[in-house]
Scaffold this motif. Structure first.
Motif, mmCIF file in Angstrom:
data_model
loop_
_atom_site.group_PDB
_atom_site.id
_atom_site.type_symbol
_atom_site.label_atom_id
_atom_site.label_comp_id
_atom_site.label_asym_id
_atom_site.label_seq_id
_atom_site.Cartn_x
_atom_site.Cartn_y
_atom_site.Cartn_z
ATOM 1 N N PRO A 121 0.801 -1.241 0.000
ATOM 2 C CA PRO A 121 0.000 0.000 0.000
ATOM 3 C C PRO A 121 0.829 1.285 0.000
ATOM 4 N N ASN A 122 2.027 1.248 0.607
ATOM 5 C CA ASN A 122 2.853 2.456 0.654
ATOM 6 C C ASN A 122 3.613 2.710 -0.646
ATOM 7 N N LYS A 168 13.505 6.927 11.332
ATOM 8 C CA LYS A 168 13.683 8.264 11.903
ATOM 9 C C LYS A 168 12.455 8.682 12.703
ATOM 10 N N PHE A 169 11.275 8.272 12.229
ATOM 11 C CA PHE A 169 10.034 8.608 12.914
ATOM 12 C C PHE A 169 9.544 7.450 13.791
ATOM 13 N N ASP A 170 10.447 6.496 14.071
ATOM 14 C CA ASP A 170 10.113 5.355 14.928
ATOM 15 C C ASP A 170 8.852 4.646 14.436
ATOM 16 N N LYS A 171 8.778 4.458 13.116
ATOM 17 C CA LYS A 171 7.720 3.722 12.430
ATOM 18 C C LYS A 171 6.390 4.480 12.343
ATOM 19 N N PRO A 174 4.393 10.632 9.655
ATOM 20 C CA PRO A 174 3.245 11.541 9.503
ATOM 21 C C PRO A 174 2.520 11.305 8.178
ATOM 22 N N ALA A 175 1.213 11.532 8.207
ATOM 23 C CA ALA A 175 0.385 11.261 7.027
ATOM 24 C C ALA A 175 0.861 12.034 5.802
ATOM 25 N N LYS A 182 4.311 7.976 -1.226
ATOM 26 C CA LYS A 182 3.503 7.231 -2.211
ATOM 27 C C LYS A 182 3.593 7.895 -3.583
ATOM 28 N N GLU A 183 3.558 9.225 -3.601
ATOM 29 C CA GLU A 183 3.693 9.937 -4.869
ATOM 30 C C GLU A 183 5.071 9.696 -5.479
ATOM 31 N N ALA A 184 6.096 9.670 -4.617
ATOM 32 C CA ALA A 184 7.457 9.399 -5.101
ATOM 33 C C ALA A 184 7.556 7.981 -5.663
ATOM 34 N N ALA A 185 6.868 7.024 -5.017
ATOM 35 C CA ALA A 185 6.849 5.650 -5.517
ATOM 36 C C ALA A 185 6.194 5.590 -6.896
ATOM 37 N N ASP A 186 5.113 6.346 -7.074
ATOM 38 C CA ASP A 186 4.444 6.400 -8.378
ATOM 39 C C ASP A 186 5.368 7.007 -9.435
#
Length: 213
Positions: A121-122, A168-171, A174-175, A182-186
């Protein structure tokens, strides 16, 4: 996690077998890559990276699974003690490498997870294989599991960045950052598709023209 020296020695003794497995699989992959290059004038593998988990991280993973931190449980339930990451240029290379691995008589593919055809999903994409390979020791033969991840350069760049942000954000990412990732993955997927198209066109131009006669 504090570990007794005697216990740590037993674990390190086991883990040397995983090093032998990595040596074996790395050698196979390098041979296959060179042979493919000779036949097709194209090397499907750009980079190979391998690593072995530490005894401490393996014990911690067993604990997270609710299992006793024993050598037997490590061998049975932890499939990524030995890991290899293969980076290639094109999506088609990923499946070419898979086919080369699949055809090896002494490699047994235990599990396939295709996150390229079905991304997480990510946006994460990669082809994951769990294999076992026979390791010939002085007094026995051991079948040792190795995890292989096969990605394009674009997929690997994205996954490396996501991994750093994840910790870095301990899993708890932030949304807003999750959406950007996700946009970078696309975008990475779009780049892979464009590069695949260019490769196909180059291959067409490179084909020898039929001689009219």
């Amino acid at each position: 996690m504090e570990i007794k020296k005697s216990v740590l020695y037993e674990w390190k003794n086991l883990f040397k077998i995983y090093k032998f497995a990595l040596d074996e699989v790395n050698t196979k992959l390098n041979i296959l890559n060179e042979d493919f290059q000779f036949i097709h004038q194209h090397n499907p593998i750009e980079h190979l990276n391998s690593r072995i988990k530490t005894p401490e991280s393996t014990m911690e993973k067993l604990a997270r699974k609710g299992l006793e931190p024993t050598l037997e449980n490590a061998k049975k339930y932890i499939h990524d003690i030995a890991g290899i990451r293969i980076t290639c240029s094109f999506i088609t290379d990923i499946y070419s490498i898979y086919e080369l691995i699949r055809k090896q008589d002494d490699i047994n593919i235990l599990q396939i997870k295709d996150y390229i055809k079905q991304p997480k999903p990510n946006g994460y994409k990669s082809l994951h294989l769990i294999i076992d390979v026979p390791i010939f020791l002085t007094d026995r033969v051991e079948k040792v599991k190795v995890e292989i991840q096969i990605r394009t350069i674009a997929m690997d760049f994205w996954a490396s960045l996501e991994h750093k942000i994840y910790y870095k954000f301990d899993k708890a990412i932030p949304a807003s950052l999750r959406n950007e990732l996700k946009e970078a993955a696309d975008s990475a997927n779009y780049l892979d598709e464009r590069m695949e198209k260019i490769k196909t066109e180059v291959d067409l131009y490179a084909r020898p023209q039929l001689v009219k006669g």
